[in-house]
Design an enzyme around this catalytic site. Structure first.
Site, mmCIF file in Angstrom:
data_model
loop_
_atom_site.group_PDB
_atom_site.id
_atom_site.type_symbol
_atom_site.label_atom_id
_atom_site.label_comp_id
_atom_site.label_asym_id
_atom_site.label_seq_id
_atom_site.Cartn_x
_atom_site.Cartn_y
_atom_site.Cartn_z
ATOM 1 N N LEU A 20 26.433 26.312 -3.063
ATOM 2 C CA LEU A 20 27.268 25.326 -2.380
ATOM 3 C C LEU A 20 27.963 24.399 -3.367
ATOM 4 O O LEU A 20 29.151 24.094 -3.215
ATOM 5 C CB LEU A 20 26.404 24.522 -1.402
ATOM 6 C CG LEU A 20 27.110 23.400 -0.639
ATOM 7 C CD1 LEU A 20 28.234 23.936 0.227
ATOM 8 C CD2 LEU A 20 26.091 22.621 0.206
ATOM 9 N N THR A 38 27.867 17.994 -12.654
ATOM 10 C CA THR A 38 26.661 18.089 -13.466
ATOM 11 C C THR A 38 26.002 19.436 -13.216
ATOM 12 O O THR A 38 26.028 19.972 -12.108
ATOM 13 C CB THR A 38 25.657 16.963 -13.163
ATOM 14 O OG1 THR A 38 24.941 17.243 -11.960
ATOM 15 C CG2 THR A 38 26.363 15.616 -13.061
ATOM 16 N N ASP A 63 20.276 16.070 -17.394
ATOM 17 C CA ASP A 63 18.954 16.100 -16.784
ATOM 18 C C ASP A 63 18.910 14.924 -15.811
ATOM 19 O O ASP A 63 18.898 13.760 -16.218
ATOM 20 C CB ASP A 63 17.887 15.949 -17.870
ATOM 21 C CG ASP A 63 16.477 15.924 -17.308
ATOM 22 O OD1 ASP A 63 16.315 15.943 -16.060
ATOM 23 O OD2 ASP A 63 15.529 15.859 -18.108
ATOM 24 N N ASN A 90 23.722 17.000 -4.615
ATOM 25 C CA ASN A 90 23.505 18.354 -4.105
ATOM 26 C C ASN A 90 22.388 19.101 -4.818
ATOM 27 O O ASN A 90 21.912 20.113 -4.322
ATOM 28 C CB ASN A 90 24.818 19.144 -4.235
ATOM 29 C CG ASN A 90 24.659 20.612 -3.909
ATOM 30 O OD1 ASN A 90 24.424 20.981 -2.763
ATOM 31 N ND2 ASN A 90 24.771 21.463 -4.934
ATOM 32 N N SER A 141 21.089 17.296 2.340
ATOM 33 C CA SER A 141 19.719 17.531 2.772
ATOM 34 C C SER A 141 19.617 18.969 3.259
ATOM 35 O O SER A 141 20.126 19.897 2.628
ATOM 36 C CB SER A 141 19.332 16.515 3.847
ATOM 37 O OG SER A 141 18.005 16.706 4.284
ATOM 38 N N TYR A 155 9.167 21.597 -0.040
ATOM 39 C CA TYR A 155 10.613 21.405 0.119
ATOM 40 C C TYR A 155 10.897 20.398 1.235
ATOM 41 O O TYR A 155 11.733 19.496 1.077
ATOM 42 C CB TYR A 155 11.265 22.748 0.437
ATOM 43 C CG TYR A 155 12.764 22.704 0.555
ATOM 44 C CD1 TYR A 155 13.565 22.567 -0.573
ATOM 45 C CD2 TYR A 155 13.378 22.804 1.798
ATOM 46 C CE1 TYR A 155 14.950 22.533 -0.464
ATOM 47 C CE2 TYR A 155 14.757 22.776 1.921
ATOM 48 C CZ TYR A 155 15.541 22.637 0.784
ATOM 49 O OH TYR A 155 16.909 22.599 0.904
ATOM 50 N N LYS A 159 12.938 16.764 1.215
ATOM 51 C CA LYS A 159 14.098 16.519 2.074
ATOM 52 C C LYS A 159 13.819 15.412 3.089
ATOM 53 O O LYS A 159 14.714 14.614 3.393
ATOM 54 C CB LYS A 159 14.521 17.804 2.786
ATOM 55 C CG LYS A 159 15.115 18.857 1.850
ATOM 56 C CD LYS A 159 16.328 18.331 1.080
ATOM 57 C CE LYS A 159 17.019 19.431 0.295
ATOM 58 N NZ LYS A 159 18.124 18.917 -0.553
ATOM 59 N N THR A 190 23.832 32.056 0.048
ATOM 60 C CA THR A 190 23.874 31.668 -1.360
ATOM 61 C C THR A 190 22.689 32.317 -2.063
ATOM 62 O O THR A 190 21.951 33.115 -1.481
ATOM 63 C CB THR A 190 23.783 30.141 -1.501
ATOM 64 O OG1 THR A 190 22.464 29.717 -1.089
ATOM 65 C CG2 THR A 190 24.830 29.429 -0.655
#
Length: 287
Positions: A20, A38, A63, A90, A141, A155, A159, A190
């Site tokens: 994404l 980044t 980082d 992201n 998110s 995970y 989130k 993805t």
């Protein structure tokens, strides 16, 4: 976009070397916007952008857990482009394991990226936004920031924390002219569920066959997900271009929408079922 006027918008996007984030950078450059991207690998990002005009791109290896490095990247963005208009947090990755199988190191690494890295970006950019009395924060998110599945505990924890952070932030900065949104995608086509992007436990337990089965199902999923990440990238641009922070929670994908509705219904049922006991804990006549 309704802002800025008379110049290209400037975006600061984290996690851009694939998926994404990469598609968002591609579309922004094609629009003629300025982008600081980044990434963990500037070379991989450059290769992925072959054929795209990168005149307005500032690619930087950062980082996100290094607060000074993050602040330096944002300062360099202002120096190069004059201002920052939109920040998209992201960066992130998936992790499939039972809660018991997640090590301390696994948990800390996840929160370093999804929470503390995001917090480093926010601490550095908010003074810039407040001084300009404008700016837009979009935190990416997931539907798993609103609901949860077995095997996704780590995970989801990251989130869910991002959701709470973002909701508080939105209320805090509204009076400073700063807009805030959460974007909550469902499953997208993805690399997110491929082994080079996905964390797995080093020591899986035989006690959780259901989690193993779920993991195998997810590893077989790439290529069959419902969501189009290019359309999701366009949707993020639309959120920023609208100039409207409502809705705070922007669901992406019909699967995400259905899961969110189901979660709301289940939560409401729990709330109502808890009512009888809840009211017994009040101090009499305290109201």
């Amino acid at each position: 976009m309704p802002y800025p006027t008379g110049r290209p918008a400037t975006w600061f996007v984290t996690g851009t070397s694939r998926g994404l984030g990469l598609l968002l950078v591609q579309q922004l450059l094609q629009r003629g916007d300025n982008v600081t991207a980044t990434t963990r690998s500037a070379e991989r990002l450059s290769d992925a952008l072959a054929g795209v005009d990168t005149t307005r791109l500032h690619a930087v290896e950062v980082d996100l857990t290094d607060e000074q490095a993050v602040a330096g990247a944002l300062s360099a963005t202002v120096n190069r482009f004059g201002q920052i208009d939109v920040v998209v947090n992201n960066a992130g990755y998936g992790f499939l394991a039972a809660v018991e199988e997640v090590t301390d190191a696994d948990a800390r690494e996840m929160f370093d990226v999804q929470i503390f890295g995001t917090w480093n970006v926010l601490r550095a950019v908010l003074p810039i936004f407040r001084a300009a009395r404008s700016g837009h924060v979009i935190n990416v998110s997931s539907i798993l920031g609103l609901t949860s599945f077995p095997g996704w505990g780590l995970y989801c924890a990251g989130k869910y924390a991002l959701e709470g952070l973002t909701e508080s932030l939105a209320a805090e900065v509204a009076d400073h002219g700063v807009k805030v949104n959460l974007v909550e995608p469902g499953y997208m086509r993805t690399d997110f569920l491929k082994t080079h992007s996905l964390g797995l436990p080093n020591n899986a337990s035989d006690a959780y066959p259901g989690v193993r089965q779920m993991t195998e199902q997810h590893l077989a999923m790439p290529g069959s997900q419902l969501g189009d990440p290019a359309k999701a990238a366009s949707a993020i641009i639309s959120v920023a271009a609208s100039g409207n922070p409502a809705p705070l929670h922007q669901i992406l994908g019909s699967d995400s929408y259905g899961l969110a509705k189901g979660r709301v219904d289940a939560l409401l049922a729990d709330i109502e079922a808890s009512h009888a006991l809840a009211v017994t804990t009040d101090i009499p006549d305290a109201a």
